[in-house]
Design an enzyme around this catalytic site. Structure first.
Site, PDB file in Angstrom:
ATOM      1  N   ASN A   1      -9.683   2.136   3.040  1.00 26.57           N
ATOM      2  CA  ASN A   1      -8.451   2.453   3.684  1.00 26.57           C
ATOM      3  C   ASN A   1      -7.598   3.636   3.415  1.00 26.57           C
ATOM      4  OD1 ASN A   1      -8.859   0.514   5.881  1.00 26.57           O
ATOM      5  ND2 ASN A   1      -7.118  -1.077   5.154  1.00 26.57           N
TER       6      ASN A   1
ATOM      7  N   ASP B   1      -6.713  -9.781  -1.960  1.00 28.75           N
ATOM      8  CA  ASP B   1      -7.028  -8.481  -1.703  1.00 28.75           C
ATOM      9  C   ASP B   1      -8.134  -7.872  -2.586  1.00 28.75           C
ATOM     10  OD1 ASP B   1      -5.213  -8.840   0.631  1.00 28.75           O
ATOM     11  OD2 ASP B   1      -4.039  -7.586  -0.486  1.00 28.75           O
ATOM     12  N   GLY B   2      -7.975  -8.241  -3.826  1.00 26.88           N
ATOM     13  CA  GLY B   2      -9.018  -7.860  -5.042  1.00 26.88           C
ATOM     14  C   GLY B   2     -10.565  -8.040  -4.575  1.00 26.88           C
TER      15      GLY B   2
END
Length: 174
Positions: A170, A87-88
């Site tokens: 998000n 995710d990073g």
């Protein structure tokens, strides 16, 4: 929410991002060679990665950019982004494009994988689907997840705090 990505014109240039460090260099090598030799795409990496792979003769086709000014123009020539890691790396990609962002196909090589929705082992299938969706017959494509980009301004006593405006992906948590 997933949507099928279909190009109006075929992509030509792809930015490949990877998790920091040398652990994913073999995966970068495989994906970059596939993009260049099988899909005929120009492959661009960040300067740090360019330094890591300099001297690797089998990756001499990989290009990079030199400075912050070039980094600010990525949106002008990058058609899509490939993320290798977790995710990073996806969040890092979001930071590279403060305005409009090209499509991202992310391959899970990290530990969480909330934002990485493709398995690295399937890149041979997913990358051609991503690139070949510009040909109308047969209609092919790849599913991408639409994500919200939010602009966040930290306020103190009703006034904006200088230097505390962020683009986020998000959500934001305070």
């Amino acid at each position: 929410q997933n949507h099928m990505l279909v190009w109006k014109t075929c992509p030509k240039t792809v930015l490949v991002l990877k998790k920091r460090g040398k652990a994913l260099l073999p995966h970068l090598r495989d994906v970059a060679r596939h993009l260049w030799f099988e899909l005929n795409l120009q492959v661009v990496v960040e300067p740090e990665v360019g330094r890591e792979i300099s001297g690797m003769s089998d990756l001499d086709f990989v290009e990079t950019y030199d400075n912050e000014e070039d980094a600010g123009k990525l949106h002008e020539f990058v058609d899509f982004v490939v993320c290798l890691g977790g995710d990073g790396v996806v969040l890092h990609a979001s930071n590279l494009f403060p305005g409009a962002m090209p499509p991202v196909i992310s391959f899970n090589l990290g530990s969480l994988g909330f934002l990485t929705n493709h398995w690295h082992e399937e890149y041979h299938k997913d990358l051609p689907d991503m690139c070949n969706s510009c040909y109308p017959t047969p209609l092919s494509g790849v599913f991408v997840t639409l994500r919200m980009r939010l602009s966040v301004q930290v306020m103190r006593k009703g006034k904006p705090v200088p230097g505390k405006r962020f683009q986020v992906l998000n959500e934001v948590c305070v």
